[in-house]
Write a protein that holds these residues in place. Structure first.
Motif, PDB file in Angstrom:
ATOM      1  N   HIS A 170      45.879  46.373  36.984  1.00 41.51           N
ATOM      2  CA  HIS A 170      44.682  45.568  37.261  1.00 41.51           C
ATOM      3  C   HIS A 170      44.088  45.008  35.977  1.00 41.51           C
ATOM      4  O   HIS A 170      43.671  43.851  35.913  1.00 41.51           O
ATOM      5  CB  HIS A 170      43.625  46.414  37.974  1.00 41.51           C
ATOM      6  N   LEU A 174      43.627  41.018  35.144  1.00 37.19           N
ATOM      7  CA  LEU A 174      42.305  40.419  34.899  1.00 37.19           C
ATOM      8  C   LEU A 174      42.235  39.780  33.512  1.00 37.19           C
ATOM      9  O   LEU A 174      41.632  38.712  33.349  1.00 37.19           O
ATOM     10  CB  LEU A 174      41.208  41.483  35.055  1.00 37.19           C
ATOM     11  N   PRO A 184      34.514  36.876  36.618  1.00 36.82           N
ATOM     12  CA  PRO A 184      34.118  37.855  37.643  1.00 36.82           C
ATOM     13  C   PRO A 184      32.939  37.322  38.458  1.00 36.82           C
ATOM     14  O   PRO A 184      32.127  36.566  37.937  1.00 36.82           O
ATOM     15  CB  PRO A 184      33.682  39.084  36.831  1.00 36.82           C
ATOM     16  N   ILE A 201      43.881  40.041  43.186  1.00 39.63           N
ATOM     17  CA  ILE A 201      42.816  39.817  42.186  1.00 39.63           C
ATOM     18  C   ILE A 201      41.488  40.414  42.674  1.00 39.63           C
ATOM     19  O   ILE A 201      40.706  40.929  41.873  1.00 39.63           O
ATOM     20  CB  ILE A 201      42.683  38.307  41.838  1.00 39.63           C
ATOM     21  N   GLU A 205      39.498  43.099  40.618  1.00 39.25           N
ATOM     22  CA  GLU A 205      38.105  42.888  40.215  1.00 39.25           C
ATOM     23  C   GLU A 205      37.204  44.011  40.749  1.00 39.25           C
ATOM     24  O   GLU A 205      36.298  44.481  40.056  1.00 39.25           O
ATOM     25  CB  GLU A 205      37.597  41.522  40.705  1.00 39.25           C
TER      26      GLU A 205
END
Ligand SMILES: [Zn+2]
Length: 267
Positions: A170, A174, A184, A201, A205
């Motif tokens: 992750h 990101l 974000p 995604i 997030e």
């Protein structure tokens, strides 16, 4: 992956009105030959389960970890874990009982009366079970957990102990997205209602916001813990985005910076 309030479709033997049986459906059998109780967990499997299996012990101790980290009480509500021997057997069971579900490696299902986890013994069973069992521990004490936070926390707790909840895939995703002008947006995540709306995604997030609150400062940790405690009392807290903005108007930019700094620190 979480399902809430799904009612399994029971397939039973059915006959035509004329009385001649057209077809017999049989419900795929849950693995239940062996079971073991580990505090709140009841683990079912067709093969024998050793009492001191390392993964099962880890799942048992996750209960204290979740409760301590989030300042939540523990519950005695059972979490039923069904371990299928193969992906195919799990898939067959899910297709019959939850036909609308997308294909996944593991599932957490909350019905009105029961918390259940369905998974299979595969290469990623440890990660899958840590994720789904975290949903179970959370749902046992926190009603109406928002989807993004439910998944973000499960993605945090699925990481093996000793890695501080850092979900490396992750984090990499990101950081790459940030380099391509992605930003974000917690308020957008707070609007999500179904896992079908969540792509990789959104999971990433959600994890990042959870990690940001759990690990970056005592004030943010307090916002998260207070939010969960209010839900635990069946009250409605203010949105986390509102609370974060109050203590830090630049919270979105600071979360983006946090992702990059965290990744840099691991290099
Ligand atoms: Zn999940």
């Amino acid at each position: 992956m979480t399902l809430r309030n799904w009612i399994p479709i029971a397939l039973v033997a059915s006959c035509l009105p004329s009385g001649s049986c057209a077809r017999w459906h049989s419900t795929p059998v849950l693995p239940a030959r062996n079971s073991i109780v580990l505090d709140q967990l009841i683990v079912f499997s067709d093969s024998a389960l050793p009492e001191h299996h390392r993964l099962l012990e880890e799942l048992r101790s996750q209960r204290t970890l979740v409760s301590t980290k989030l300042r939540l009480p523990v519950s005695d509500e059972p979490i039923h874990i069904y371990l299928f021997p193969t992906a195919e057997k799990l898939d067959t069971f899910m297709r019959v009982n939850y036909p609308a579900m997308p294909q996944r490696r593991a599932f957490f299902v909350e019905s009105d009366t029961r918390l259940s986890v369905y998974a299979y013994w595969g290469d990623r069973v440890a990660e899958d079970l840590r994720h789904e069992v975290a949903h179970g521990y959370l749902h046992a004490v926190v009603p109406h957990l928002p989807l993004w936070l439910d998944e973000g926390l499960a993605e945090y707790f699925e990481v093996p102990r000793g890695q501080n909840g850092v979900n490396r895939p992750h984090l990499d995703l990101l950081a790459e997205a940030l380099s391509q002008n992605w930003r974000p947006d917690l308020q957008r995540l707070e609007q999500l209602r179904t896992t079908g709306e969540m792509t990789q995604i959104e999971y990433a997030e959600s994890w990042a916001w959870a990690h940001f609150m759990l690990e970056s400062s005592p004030e943010r940790l307090d916002i998260l813990q207070s939010y969960l405690q209010t839900l635990n009392k069946s009250q409605t807290p203010e949105l986390i985005s509102t609370a974060l903005r109050r203590i830090d108007p630049a919270y979105v930019q600071n979360m983006a910076d946090y992702i990059l700094v965290l990744r840099q620190s691991l290099r």
